[in-house]
Design a protein around this motif. Structure first.
Motif, PDB file in Angstrom:
ATOM      1  N   ALA A  38     118.661  90.867 108.279  1.00  0.00           N
ATOM      2  CA  ALA A  38     117.779  91.486 109.284  1.00  0.00           C
ATOM      3  C   ALA A  38     116.703  92.251 108.527  1.00  0.00           C
ATOM      4  N   ASP A  39     115.707  92.720 109.240  1.00  0.00           N
ATOM      5  CA  ASP A  39     114.649  93.496 108.577  1.00  0.00           C
ATOM      6  C   ASP A  39     115.223  94.682 107.806  1.00  0.00           C
ATOM      7  N   THR A  40     116.248  95.291 108.366  1.00  0.00           N
ATOM      8  CA  THR A  40     116.816  96.495 107.760  1.00  0.00           C
ATOM      9  C   THR A  40     118.225  96.279 107.209  1.00  0.00           C
ATOM     10  N   ALA A  41     118.560  95.033 106.893  1.00  0.00           N
ATOM     11  CA  ALA A  41     119.918  94.745 106.407  1.00  0.00           C
ATOM     12  C   ALA A  41     119.921  93.630 105.369  1.00  0.00           C
ATOM     13  N   VAL A  42     120.803  93.801 104.394  1.00  0.00           N
ATOM     14  CA  VAL A  42     121.000  92.826 103.323  1.00  0.00           C
ATOM     15  C   VAL A  42     122.490  92.606 103.156  1.00  0.00           C
ATOM     16  N   ALA A  57     133.998  99.542  97.177  1.00  0.00           N
ATOM     17  CA  ALA A  57     134.331 100.588  98.148  1.00  0.00           C
ATOM     18  C   ALA A  57     134.088 101.966  97.551  1.00  0.00           C
ATOM     19  N   ASP A  58     134.507 102.157  96.320  1.00  0.00           N
ATOM     20  CA  ASP A  58     134.296 103.439  95.644  1.00  0.00           C
ATOM     21  C   ASP A  58     132.804 103.733  95.482  1.00  0.00           C
ATOM     22  N   LEU A  59     132.061 102.743  95.039  1.00  0.00           N
ATOM     23  CA  LEU A  59     130.624 102.915  94.824  1.00  0.00           C
ATOM     24  C   LEU A  59     129.897 103.208  96.141  1.00  0.00           C
ATOM     25  N   ALA A  60     130.246 102.478  97.196  1.00  0.00           N
ATOM     26  CA  ALA A  60     129.617 102.699  98.504  1.00  0.00           C
ATOM     27  C   ALA A  60     129.926 104.097  99.036  1.00  0.00           C
ATOM     28  N   MET A  61     131.153 104.541  98.885  1.00  0.00           N
ATOM     29  CA  MET A  61     131.514 105.884  99.358  1.00  0.00           C
ATOM     30  C   MET A  61     130.749 106.960  98.605  1.00  0.00           C
ATOM     31  N   ARG A  62     130.633 106.810  97.297  1.00  0.00           N
ATOM     32  CA  ARG A  62     129.889 107.794  96.517  1.00  0.00           C
ATOM     33  C   ARG A  62     128.401 107.765  96.848  1.00  0.00           C
ATOM     34  N   GLU A  63     127.870 106.566  97.090  1.00  0.00           N
ATOM     35  CA  GLU A  63     126.447 106.455  97.430  1.00  0.00           C
ATOM     36  C   GLU A  63     126.148 107.099  98.781  1.00  0.00           C
ATOM     37  N   CYS A  64     127.035 106.932  99.740  1.00  0.00           N
ATOM     38  CA  CYS A  64     126.825 107.552 101.058  1.00  0.00           C
ATOM     39  C   CYS A  64     126.896 109.073 100.998  1.00  0.00           C
ATOM     40  N   CYS A  66     125.488 110.918  98.789  1.00  0.00           N
ATOM     41  CA  CYS A  66     124.199 111.470  98.353  1.00  0.00           C
ATOM     42  C   CYS A  66     123.023 110.878  99.138  1.00  0.00           C
ATOM     43  N   CYS A  67     123.215 109.718  99.722  1.00  0.00           N
ATOM     44  CA  CYS A  67     122.174 109.054 100.525  1.00  0.00           C
ATOM     45  C   CYS A  67     122.812 108.643 101.850  1.00  0.00           C
ATOM     46  N   SER A  68     122.955 109.614 102.736  1.00  0.00           N
ATOM     47  CA  SER A  68     123.726 109.400 103.963  1.00  0.00           C
ATOM     48  C   SER A  68     123.107 108.393 104.924  1.00  0.00           C
ATOM     49  N   PHE A  69     121.869 107.992 104.701  1.00  0.00           N
ATOM     50  CA  PHE A  69     121.223 107.030 105.594  1.00  0.00           C
ATOM     51  C   PHE A  69     121.733 105.608 105.380  1.00  0.00           C
ATOM     52  N   PHE A  70     122.360 105.338 104.227  1.00  0.00           N
ATOM     53  CA  PHE A  70     122.900 104.001 103.977  1.00  0.00           C
ATOM     54  C   PHE A  70     124.086 103.736 104.884  1.00  0.00           C
ATOM     55  N   GLY A  71     124.182 102.503 105.349  1.00  0.00           N
ATOM     56  CA  GLY A  71     125.375 102.034 106.035  1.00  0.00           C
ATOM     57  C   GLY A  71     125.929 100.872 105.234  1.00  0.00           C
ATOM     58  N   PHE A  72     127.156 101.007 104.757  1.00  0.00           N
ATOM     59  CA  PHE A  72     127.798  99.949 103.981  1.00  0.00           C
ATOM     60  C   PHE A  72     128.994  99.432 104.760  1.00  0.00           C
ATOM     61  N   THR A  73     129.118  98.112 104.829  1.00  0.00           N
ATOM     62  CA  THR A  73     130.288  97.485 105.426  1.00  0.00           C
ATOM     63  C   THR A  73     130.811  96.475 104.420  1.00  0.00           C
ATOM     64  N   VAL A  85     124.622  95.956 103.707  1.00  0.00           N
ATOM     65  CA  VAL A  85     123.935  97.224 103.491  1.00  0.00           C
ATOM     66  C   VAL A  85     122.845  97.335 104.539  1.00  0.00           C
ATOM     67  N   GLU A  86     122.883  98.431 105.303  1.00  0.00           N
ATOM     68  CA  GLU A  86     121.883  98.659 106.341  1.00  0.00           C
ATOM     69  C   GLU A  86     121.240 100.023 106.149  1.00  0.00           C
TER      70      GLU A  86
END
Length: 111
Positions: A38-42, A57-64, A66-73, A85-86
């Motif tokens: 999508a335009d806002t998803a990879v 999972a560890d990397l996504a949790m740590r990234e969120c 500091c950058c809470s706008f990321f959505g990782f599934t 990643v959204e």
């Protein structure tokens, strides 16, 4: 390579290149392909291994943190390990840069 660290990131500046390197390493070592969903998803597909899933999972949790706008599934589907990643539209340049880094790190990948 393009930096994708946004101004809103709360990770200390000295740690930001290390986090980018962590993403680059997992893309290069275990990434298979990158798809714009999508335009806002990879979506990035990875080697379907438990150790890779745990690392992501560890990397996504740590990234969120500091950058809470990321959505990782992170999910397994049909024998594939997928990281979606959204971001909100305001952070589209960050997503574009992340996708570009993934594409350049994964051998033979195209976005």
């Amino acid at each position: 390579m393009t930096s994708w660290v946004p101004g809103a990131c709360t990770l200390p500046t000295v740690d930001q290149p290390l986090r980018q390197a962590e993403f680059d390493d997992v893309f290069a070592e275990s990434g298979r392909c990158v798809e714009r969903t999508a335009d806002t998803a990879v979506r990035v597909e990875f080697e379907p291994a438990a150790a890779v899933a745990a690392r992501l999972a560890d990397l996504a949790m740590r990234e969120c943190s500091c950058c809470s706008f990321f959505g990782f599934t992170l999910r397994m589907s049909d024998g594939r390990l997928l990281l979606d990643v959204e971001v909100p539209a305001a952070h589209l340049p960050v997503l574009d840069a992340l996708a570009a880094r993934a594409t350049s790190a994964i051998p033979g990948a195209r976005a």
